[in-house]
Design a protein around this motif. Structure first.
Motif, short mmCIF file in Angstrom:
data_model
loop_
_atom_site.label_atom_id
_atom_site.label_comp_id
_atom_site.label_asym_id
_atom_site.label_seq_id
_atom_site.Cartn_x
_atom_site.Cartn_y
_atom_site.Cartn_z
N ALA A 231 -11.91 -0.21 -1.20
CA ALA A 231 -13.27 -0.33 -0.66
C ALA A 231 -13.27 0.02 0.83
O ALA A 231 -14.28 0.53 1.35
CB ALA A 231 -13.78 -1.74 -0.87
N ARG B 136 -20.02 2.96 -4.09
CA ARG B 136 -19.66 3.13 -5.51
C ARG B 136 -20.42 4.30 -6.13
O ARG B 136 -20.75 4.27 -7.30
CB ARG B 136 -19.97 1.84 -6.30
CG ARG B 136 -19.28 0.60 -5.76
CD ARG B 136 -17.80 0.58 -6.03
NE ARG B 136 -17.13 -0.40 -5.18
CZ ARG B 136 -15.81 -0.45 -4.99
NH1 ARG B 136 -15.01 0.43 -5.58
NH2 ARG B 136 -15.27 -1.34 -4.21
N ALA C 58 -10.78 10.70 -1.44
CA ALA C 58 -9.37 11.13 -1.48
C ALA C 58 -9.01 11.88 -0.19
O ALA C 58 -7.90 11.74 0.34
CB ALA C 58 -9.11 12.00 -2.70
N ALA D 181 -8.51 9.28 2.42
CA ALA D 181 -7.29 8.50 2.16
C ALA D 181 -6.02 9.31 2.42
O ALA D 181 -4.93 8.75 2.49
CB ALA D 181 -7.30 7.97 0.73
N ARG E 43 -5.09 6.05 7.78
CA ARG E 43 -4.24 5.11 7.02
C ARG E 43 -3.60 4.10 7.98
O ARG E 43 -3.54 2.91 7.70
CB ARG E 43 -3.15 5.82 6.22
CG ARG E 43 -3.65 6.74 5.14
CD ARG E 43 -2.59 7.00 4.07
NE ARG E 43 -2.39 5.85 3.23
CZ ARG E 43 -3.12 5.55 2.16
NH1 ARG E 43 -4.10 6.35 1.75
NH2 ARG E 43 -2.89 4.46 1.46
N ARG F 207 -3.04 1.33 -3.43
CA ARG F 207 -2.06 2.32 -3.89
C ARG F 207 -0.72 2.18 -3.16
O ARG F 207 0.30 2.63 -3.64
CB ARG F 207 -2.59 3.75 -3.65
CG ARG F 207 -3.94 4.07 -4.24
CD ARG F 207 -3.91 4.02 -5.75
NE ARG F 207 -5.13 4.58 -6.34
CZ ARG F 207 -6.30 3.95 -6.40
NH1 ARG F 207 -6.42 2.74 -5.89
NH2 ARG F 207 -7.35 4.53 -6.97
N ASP F 208 -0.77 1.57 -1.97
CA ASP F 208 0.45 1.48 -1.14
C ASP F 208 0.70 0.05 -0.68
O ASP F 208 1.33 -0.17 0.34
CB ASP F 208 0.29 2.39 0.09
CG ASP F 208 -0.90 1.97 0.96
OD1 ASP F 208 -1.78 1.24 0.46
OD2 ASP F 208 -0.95 2.37 2.14
O1 DC Z 1 -9.25 1.97 -5.79
P1 DC Z 1 -10.37 2.95 -5.38
O2 DC Z 1 -10.73 3.94 -6.44
O3 DC Z 1 -11.58 2.25 -4.86
O4 DC Z 1 -9.75 3.76 -4.16
C1 DC Z 1 -10.49 4.72 -3.48
C2 DC Z 1 -9.57 5.81 -2.94
O5 DC Z 1 -8.77 5.30 -1.88
C3 DC Z 1 -8.63 6.50 -3.94
O6 DC Z 1 -8.65 7.88 -3.66
C4 DC Z 1 -7.29 5.93 -3.61
C5 DC Z 1 -7.40 5.57 -2.15
N1 DC Z 1 -6.62 4.38 -1.77
C6 DC Z 1 -5.47 4.58 -1.06
O7 DC Z 1 -5.09 5.72 -0.80
N2 DC Z 1 -4.75 3.51 -0.64
C7 DC Z 1 -5.15 2.27 -0.92
N3 DC Z 1 -4.41 1.23 -0.49
C8 DC Z 1 -6.34 2.05 -1.67
C9 DC Z 1 -7.05 3.16 -2.09
#
Ligand code: DC
Length: 218
Positions: free
Chosen positions: A33, A84, A93, A96, A102, A123-124
């Protein structure tokens, strides 16, 4: 206690985290988010100097992950539903994959996790944000299962996309998340792997609940 959950889109992370957060009284942080919020800022205030804009954004996380607002440019903007949309999903993307953004968001996420019981998903989280978390989980499911879950969210809506398109989007997002240069999605060596295909999300949260109980009893 810190619980870190990573996994691809549609793996059930958000639902499971919300169940755990309310059952155990943990703070829930949805880091996706936050990236989506910066995509919103870029779309509405311009992509120029987006790193500087990202640094200026103040996040207001309320209602334990159910509401997100930002303070930016002298305004408070409720982004809970605004992030959303298909437009934001298609732009996030790019945001991100920005190293500087980041860095800014990871620092904020680490500060939110300090000194409280937290369950954080993204993701990380297991690899970069909270590598020392007490519990680390990598959640996944087959692309078809994840597409089915996403498709169900659109059920009975007149603007529902075709199932094939939802599946294609999931596969494309997997590819972008796992192949990007900056903090790609991957399973941490010491993360517990849970394949949620064929499991209900209650069953998955029970499994994670057991891990929490075991840690608490130690
Ligand atoms: O979980 P989500 O679909 O809301 O994530 C949105 C975007 O952010 C998706 O492209 C992945 C990225 N993301 C990321 O790179 N690192 C994170 N810790 C969380 C999400």
């Amino acid at each position: 206690m810190q619980v870190a959950i990573d996994g691809p889109a549609g793996s059930g992370k958000s639902t499971v985290c919300k169940i755990i957060a309310s059952k155990y009284g943990f703070t829930y942080i949805d880091t996706g988010a936050m990236y989506r919020s910066i995509a919103y800022v870029a779309e509405n205030f311009g992509y120029d100097d987006i790193e500087k804009k990202a640094a200026e954004v103040e996040f207001i996380l309320e209602d334990n992950g159910k509401k997100i607002s930002i303070r930016y440019n002298g305004e408070t903007i409720d982004l809970t539903t605004k992030i959303r949309t298909p437009e934001i999903s298609s732009k996030v993307a790019f945001i991100a994959s920005n190293k500087e953004i980041r860095k800014i968001l990871v620092a904020k996420q680490q500060s939110y996790a300090k000194g409280c019981d937290v369950i954080m998903e993204g993701r990380d989280i297991t690899t970069v944000v909270l590598p020392e978390a007490d519990i680390k989980v990598y959640l996944t499911a087959s692309p078809e299962e994840r597409a089915k879950r996403r498709y169900k969210e659109w059920e009975n809506k007149s603007d529902a996309p075709k199932f094939e398109d939802v599946l294609k989007d999931i596969i494309k997002r997997d590819e972008m998340d796992t192949n990007r240069a900056e903090s790609p999605l991957m399973q941490a060596r010491d993360a517990i792997f849970i394949d949620t295909t064929g499991l209900t999300l209650e069953q998955v949260s029970d499994k994670i609940g057991e891990l929490i109980q075991n840690k608490k009893n130690k």
